[in-house]
Scaffold this motif. Structure first.
Motif, mmCIF file in Angstrom:
data_model
loop_
_atom_site.group_PDB
_atom_site.id
_atom_site.type_symbol
_atom_site.label_atom_id
_atom_site.label_comp_id
_atom_site.label_asym_id
_atom_site.label_seq_id
_atom_site.Cartn_x
_atom_site.Cartn_y
_atom_site.Cartn_z
ATOM 1 N N UNK A 1 0.843 -1.195 0.000
ATOM 2 C CA UNK A 1 0.000 0.000 0.000
ATOM 3 C C UNK A 1 0.881 1.249 0.000
ATOM 4 N N UNK A 2 0.365 2.305 -0.585
ATOM 5 C CA UNK A 2 0.983 3.633 -0.514
ATOM 6 C C UNK A 2 0.028 4.524 0.274
ATOM 7 N N UNK B 1 -12.958 8.652 5.193
ATOM 8 C CA UNK B 1 -12.041 8.388 6.312
ATOM 9 C C UNK B 1 -10.590 8.296 5.822
ATOM 10 N N UNK B 2 -9.655 8.523 6.719
ATOM 11 C CA UNK B 2 -8.230 8.471 6.357
ATOM 12 C C UNK B 2 -7.807 7.099 5.859
ATOM 13 N N UNK B 3 -8.510 6.051 6.301
ATOM 14 C CA UNK B 3 -8.159 4.677 5.909
ATOM 15 C C UNK B 3 -8.781 4.264 4.573
ATOM 16 N N UNK C 1 -5.776 7.154 1.496
ATOM 17 C CA UNK C 1 -5.741 8.612 1.627
ATOM 18 C C UNK C 1 -4.726 9.117 2.647
ATOM 19 N N UNK C 2 -4.681 8.507 3.841
ATOM 20 C CA UNK C 2 -3.833 9.053 4.896
ATOM 21 C C UNK C 2 -4.453 10.311 5.472
ATOM 22 N N UNK D 1 -1.807 3.990 9.030
ATOM 23 C CA UNK D 1 -3.109 4.299 8.427
ATOM 24 C C UNK D 1 -3.303 3.512 7.139
ATOM 25 N N UNK D 2 -2.250 3.445 6.336
ATOM 26 C CA UNK D 2 -2.319 2.653 5.113
ATOM 27 C C UNK D 2 -2.492 1.177 5.401
#
Length: 506
Positions: A75-76, A211-213, A237-238, A449-450
């Motif tokens: 994941x990035x 959401x950030x996730x 997203x982060x 988060x990623x």
């Protein structure tokens, strides 16, 4: 097969790409710098294409130098500078340079909003004051001064959101960066119809909130060719850099608090509801952890004040360090040891660039107060560290009115100093925890988060397995007592000079 997480931290001076293993081990990092255009006194802009180039360069350099197969990157994810305004067209191409967080041009637009809503009411919707720092006011400025750009604008984005759009072709922002747009309903986690109406902005120009996730999509073929990443790699997203750092510092449950000491500094905690201060001295961010908020107070000049002191009155220490191949701070710290609690009566006000929290006074100035013939350079050096810490302690005391805070993690370059950490423990009257990695909280927070976003980790509690505490500073009871009256005098000094600062500015 070993899996990796690639975290990009898009700061003000450059992008730092950091690779972590799935067990939280830091594998390596690479930085690519870019410039900022400062002009017209309070304007600050960056070229978003420079952000993209930096992401492409760092992604390739990191994977190539470490001999990492791009297919092994699970994941990035991102951490990025907040409170900006980048106008892009339907293809995601920038229509003008990004107006970044430091830009203060939108004063007239702040006044436009104030015609419809009081500062206090605005604060209780957004969790922040109505100021020129935020995104909606900057977009209003574009509307008022560059109407042709405004009309062509499809979406307005922050730094990380622009890179996500380049990687995936999608336009999103997370709740933390949405909060930095200044038109975000903090309680309901949605755009505020009320503030958008008062601002007179087309809500369609704002990106979708997630959401950030949230997995925004996979890396496109075109983006894969530019970055060296594998096509289809999930992109999460982060969050905004100040909030992803909360994860990296372990502030993921109510009352878990940290202090970041960089050029500026802040204290942030985690809570299950926003903390609204009657005097609006602190702010509250939407956390990247679902169900949490990140109450915070950020001051302008912390490590920056110490660096200023070094460069102005510590030339001898700089010279000695050059001769001996050491750091000037080693010589400065040695002098701090010779100065007692309270710096032999010197109070330093650390307001070299005005102040955000807790003063919110753009006209405040720096000052040494109480100088006497018997004072030494060591007293002055110590007073700078005490002044910064006493200013931050006001923020901590506000947060403590609603939360039990018994310990505090310290991160950032300023946290390297053993003496400063003990001064914090004594002034804050709390245990100060020092992690083994001081300057990777934002990247680590983005990586976790990623990892949560793609299911590598069950939840954010995994960060507790990654943070190793190297040392703990315990408050000295005598010093704690000695600082109590000094903290009151510190406050008195600011209020005694507040009107004087205003006259000096005029």
């Amino acid at each position: 097969m070993k899996k990796y997480i690639l975290a990009h931290d898009l700061g003000t001076s450059g992008n730092k790409a950091t690779l972590f293993s799935e067990n939280g081990e830091l594998i390596g990092s690479y930085v690519s710098s870019y410039s900022t255009d400062y002009f017209n006194g309070t304007w600050a802009e960056q070229d978003a294409e420079d952000w993209w180039k930096a992401v492409c360069i760092t992604s390739k350099k990191l994977t190539e130098s470490l001999n990492i197969n791009p297919l092994d990157i699970a994941v990035v994810s991102f951490s990025g500078q907040m409170m900006g305004c980048l106008c892009v067209d339907k293809s995601g191409n920038p229509l003008r340079k990004a107006i970044i967080w430091a830009d203060q041009r939108a004063q007239e637009q702040v006044a436009q909003i104030e015609q419809h809503i009081t500062q206090k009411d605005f604060y209780h919707i957004v969790g922040h004051r109505n100021t020129a720092s935020y995104g909606i006011q900057k977009l209003m400025w574009v509307r008022d001064h560059e109407p042709e750009i405004y009309e062509q604008t499809y979406k307005t984005l922050n730094a990380k959101d622009f890179i996500v759009s380049r990687l995936t072709g999608k336009f999103y922002t997370d709740y933390s960066d949405g909060n930095g747009n200044g038109c975000f309903d903090l309680i309901n986690l949605k755009w505020s119809d009320e503030i958008i109406e008062y601002a007179g902005i087309d809500p369609e120009k704002l990106p979708e909130l997630r959401p950030s996730t949230f997995v925004a999509g996979g890396v496109t073929k075109k983006a894969a060719e530019a970055t060296g990443l594998a096509e289809g790699t999930p992109v999460v997203l982060g969050g905004g850099d100040g909030v992803t750092a909360s994860v990296g510092a372990g502030s993921i449950s109510s009352g878990k608090t940290y202090c970041c000491l960089g050029t500026s500094a802040w204290i942030t905690t985690a809570s299950e509801k926003p903390i609204f201060d009657e005097e609006m001295r602190t702010v509250t961010w939407a956390h990247v952890v679902p169900g949490l908020y990140a109450p915070n107070g950020t001051m302008q000049t912390a490590g920056g004040a110490y660096n200023w002191l070094k460069n102005t009155i510590c030339q001898y220490e700089i010279h000695q360090a050059e001769l001996n191949g050491t750091s000037p701070y080693d010589y400065m710290n040695a002098q701090i040891e010779q100065s007692p609690v309270g710096s032999n009566g010197i109070i330093f006000l650390p307001y070299l660039l005005g102040e955000r929290a807790p003063r919110w006074d753009a006209m405040a100035k720096g000052a040494f107060i109480g100088l006497k013939p018997e004072n030494t350079k060591g007293d002055m050096i110590r007073s700078v560290l005490e002044g910064v810490t006493m200013n931050l302690s006001i923020v901590l005391d506000i947060l403590r009115t609603q939360l039990d805070i018994n310990e505090l993690m310290v991160i950032g370059g300023g946290a390297k100093g053993n003496h400063w950490r003990q001064i914090m423990a004594d002034i804050y009257d709390t245990k100060v925890l020092v992690p083994h990695v001081l300057e990777e909280a934002g990247s680590m927070g983005a990586a976790v988060t990623g990892g949560v976003g793609v299911g590598l980790y069950k939840d954010f509690n995994v960060i507790n397995q990654f943070i190793e505490v190297n040392s703990v500073h315990t408050p000295n009871s005598d010093a704690v007592l000695a600082y109590q009256p000094i903290k009151e005098i510190f406050d008195d000094c600011y209020y005694a000079l507040k009107d004087v600062f205003s006259k000096m500015t005029k």
